[in-house]
Enzyme design. Structure first.
Site, mmCIF file in Angstrom:
data_model
loop_
_atom_site.group_PDB
_atom_site.id
_atom_site.type_symbol
_atom_site.label_atom_id
_atom_site.label_comp_id
_atom_site.label_asym_id
_atom_site.label_seq_id
_atom_site.Cartn_x
_atom_site.Cartn_y
_atom_site.Cartn_z
ATOM 1 N N ILE A 1 0.858 -1.173 0.000
ATOM 2 C CA ILE A 1 0.000 0.000 0.000
ATOM 3 C C ILE A 1 0.895 1.224 0.000
ATOM 4 O O ILE A 1 2.078 1.142 0.334
ATOM 5 C CB ILE A 1 -0.982 0.015 1.198
ATOM 6 C CG1 ILE A 1 -0.234 -0.070 2.537
ATOM 7 C CG2 ILE A 1 -1.995 -1.104 1.073
ATOM 8 C CD1 ILE A 1 -1.149 -0.039 3.750
ATOM 9 N N ASP A 2 0.339 2.372 -0.362
ATOM 10 C CA ASP A 2 1.141 3.586 -0.496
ATOM 11 C C ASP A 2 1.722 4.044 0.842
ATOM 12 O O ASP A 2 1.175 3.740 1.905
ATOM 13 C CB ASP A 2 0.301 4.724 -1.084
ATOM 14 C CG ASP A 2 -0.158 4.444 -2.503
ATOM 15 O OD1 ASP A 2 0.532 3.669 -3.191
ATOM 16 O OD2 ASP A 2 -1.195 4.999 -2.909
ATOM 17 N N LYS A 3 2.776 4.811 0.768
ATOM 18 C CA LYS A 3 3.457 5.338 1.956
ATOM 19 C C LYS A 3 2.477 6.006 2.916
ATOM 20 O O LYS A 3 2.489 5.731 4.119
ATOM 21 C CB LYS A 3 4.528 6.352 1.531
ATOM 22 C CG LYS A 3 5.172 7.096 2.689
ATOM 23 C CD LYS A 3 6.127 8.173 2.185
ATOM 24 C CE LYS A 3 6.686 8.985 3.355
ATOM 25 N NZ LYS A 3 7.593 10.066 2.898
ATOM 26 N N THR B 1 -0.775 5.797 3.056
ATOM 27 C CA THR B 1 -1.992 5.038 3.334
ATOM 28 C C THR B 1 -1.707 4.143 4.534
ATOM 29 O O THR B 1 -0.678 3.486 4.593
ATOM 30 C CB THR B 1 -2.406 4.188 2.120
ATOM 31 O OG1 THR B 1 -2.674 5.043 1.011
ATOM 32 C CG2 THR B 1 -3.634 3.349 2.424
ATOM 33 N N ARG C 1 -7.142 6.131 -5.401
ATOM 34 C CA ARG C 1 -6.887 7.570 -5.510
ATOM 35 C C ARG C 1 -7.203 8.072 -6.920
ATOM 36 O O ARG C 1 -7.840 9.119 -7.101
ATOM 37 C CB ARG C 1 -5.436 7.859 -5.137
ATOM 38 C CG ARG C 1 -5.114 7.451 -3.700
ATOM 39 C CD ARG C 1 -3.620 7.402 -3.438
ATOM 40 N NE ARG C 1 -3.026 8.743 -3.481
ATOM 41 C CZ ARG C 1 -1.720 8.969 -3.405
ATOM 42 N NH1 ARG C 1 -0.870 7.960 -3.303
ATOM 43 N NH2 ARG C 1 -1.260 10.204 -3.440
#
Length: 344
Positions: free
Chosen positions: A155-157, A159, A258
């Site tokens: 998952i994104d930084k 998130t 997103r």
């Protein structure tokens, strides 16, 4: 990758790249730095470490040091070299992990916002993987995914939320297959701008890199480029200017939620990359602007949380399901919006 010119060591024409950053533990006893680094850095020898120190490539609290320097608790040690690190180099770091579940085959981790999942350009240390290789030995790697032991997804930084980590080859194979066949259940909570017209829906649109900015993902509904992507969503709470939305991923593309929510016309709250860090709905009164800015300050990231994860255990074949509540920053902003629209 960020270049780190160290003027005290080299002239400005030489670029130095950070390979290792180590924050000495509070309980660390005094120890010569050359011995300490020999123990901490993979494939390091005392001679190699001493040569690096003599060349000025080892900094303690941003200052050059000597081989006989004795490290102290909370010293910050950085190793900088003229060549960039390889993406397969992973430094074990004593990073606390919030482990929700663990057995001999896998673990489920609750990742905080702000933590990068794996080392890459600009983030070679302080990642989840750096912590994993410190706490767990011999984690498997997927083929073609060197330098990312244990990972089957990410998952994104900025998130927050749940990730499953494989501890064995068997677990990695089975979990990867479940992701490939889209049988993993993943639920995200997102705070988005304005109120969608419908209560629920499905976004189907290829997601691929933008031609204008390679960091940003665009949606290509006609499928001209990018990868097939499907997001199911439904509104959980309408708050006039923003809405709490549940998103379930059928596919798992980079920045999928997103990009899809922006395409729908409802970018995530405070998502700077996708235009959510500006007021997209509401008045222009100074009181409202100040309120929104306060919310941005409370949660300086996109409002996205990987709330739940469900999958079949690769060995026992038991159905596992895990859920984690909203982190404090997200919950705080949500509470403020609820109070604001109630009092407004």
């Amino acid at each position: 990758m960020s270049n780190l010119p160290i003027e005290e060591i080299e002239d400005d024409e030489i670029e130095l790249f950070e390979h290792h950053r180590i924050l000495v533990d509070k309980g660390q006893s005094l120890m010569r730095i050359d011995k300490f680094l020999t123990e901490k850095v993979a494939n390091a020898t005392r001679n190699k470490v001493q040569r690096a120190i003599d060349a000025g490539f080892v900094l303690v609290n941003d200052q050059p040091t000597k081989a006989n320097y004795k490290i102290k608790p909370l010293d910050e040690i950085r190793v900088v070299l003229e060549k960039p690190p390889r993406e397969t180099d992973v430094v074990a770091e004593n990073i606390p992990l919030d482990i929700v579940y663990e057995d001999s085959h896998l673990l489920v981790v609750n990742k905080p916002a702000g933590m990068v999942v794996h080392p890459a350009h600009g983030n070679w240390t302080g990642t989840l993987v750096n912590g994993l290789v410190y706490h767990f030995q011999n984690l498997p790697e997927m083929k073609g995914n060197a330098g990312r032991p244990g990972l089957v997804h990410r998952i994104d930084k900025d998130t927050s939320g749940l990730l499953v980590i494989a501890k064995s080859e068997e677990a990695m194979t089975h979990l990867a297959a479940q992701f490939y066949h889209h049988t993993i259940e993943r639920t995200y909570l997102a705070l988005v701008w304005s109120e969608p017209e419908n209560e629920s829906g499905t976004i189907i649109g290829h997601v691929g890199r933008s031609a204008k900015d390679r960091k940003v993902m665009d949606v290509y509904p006609e499928g001209s480029q990018g990868k097939h992507a499907i997001t199911h969503w439904k509104v959980l709470k309408k708050l006039r200017y923003v809405s709490l939305v549940q998103c379930n991923l059928e596919t798992g593309r980079t920045h999928q939620i997103r990009a899809h929510m922006k395409f729908l016309g409802h970018p995530l709250f405070n998502d700077a990359m996708y235009g959510g860090d500006k007021i997209r709905k509401g008045t222009q009164f100074s009181k409202y602007k100040a309120f929104v800015q306060n919310c941005f300050d409370l949660m300086p990231r996109q409002a996205l949380h990987a709330m739940s994860l469900g999958f079949i255990h690769p060995v026992t074949k038991e159905k596992l399901y895990f859920e984690t509540p909203l982190p404090e920053d997200f919950q705080s902003v949500l509470d403020r919006w609820e109070n604001y629209v109630t009092l407004d």
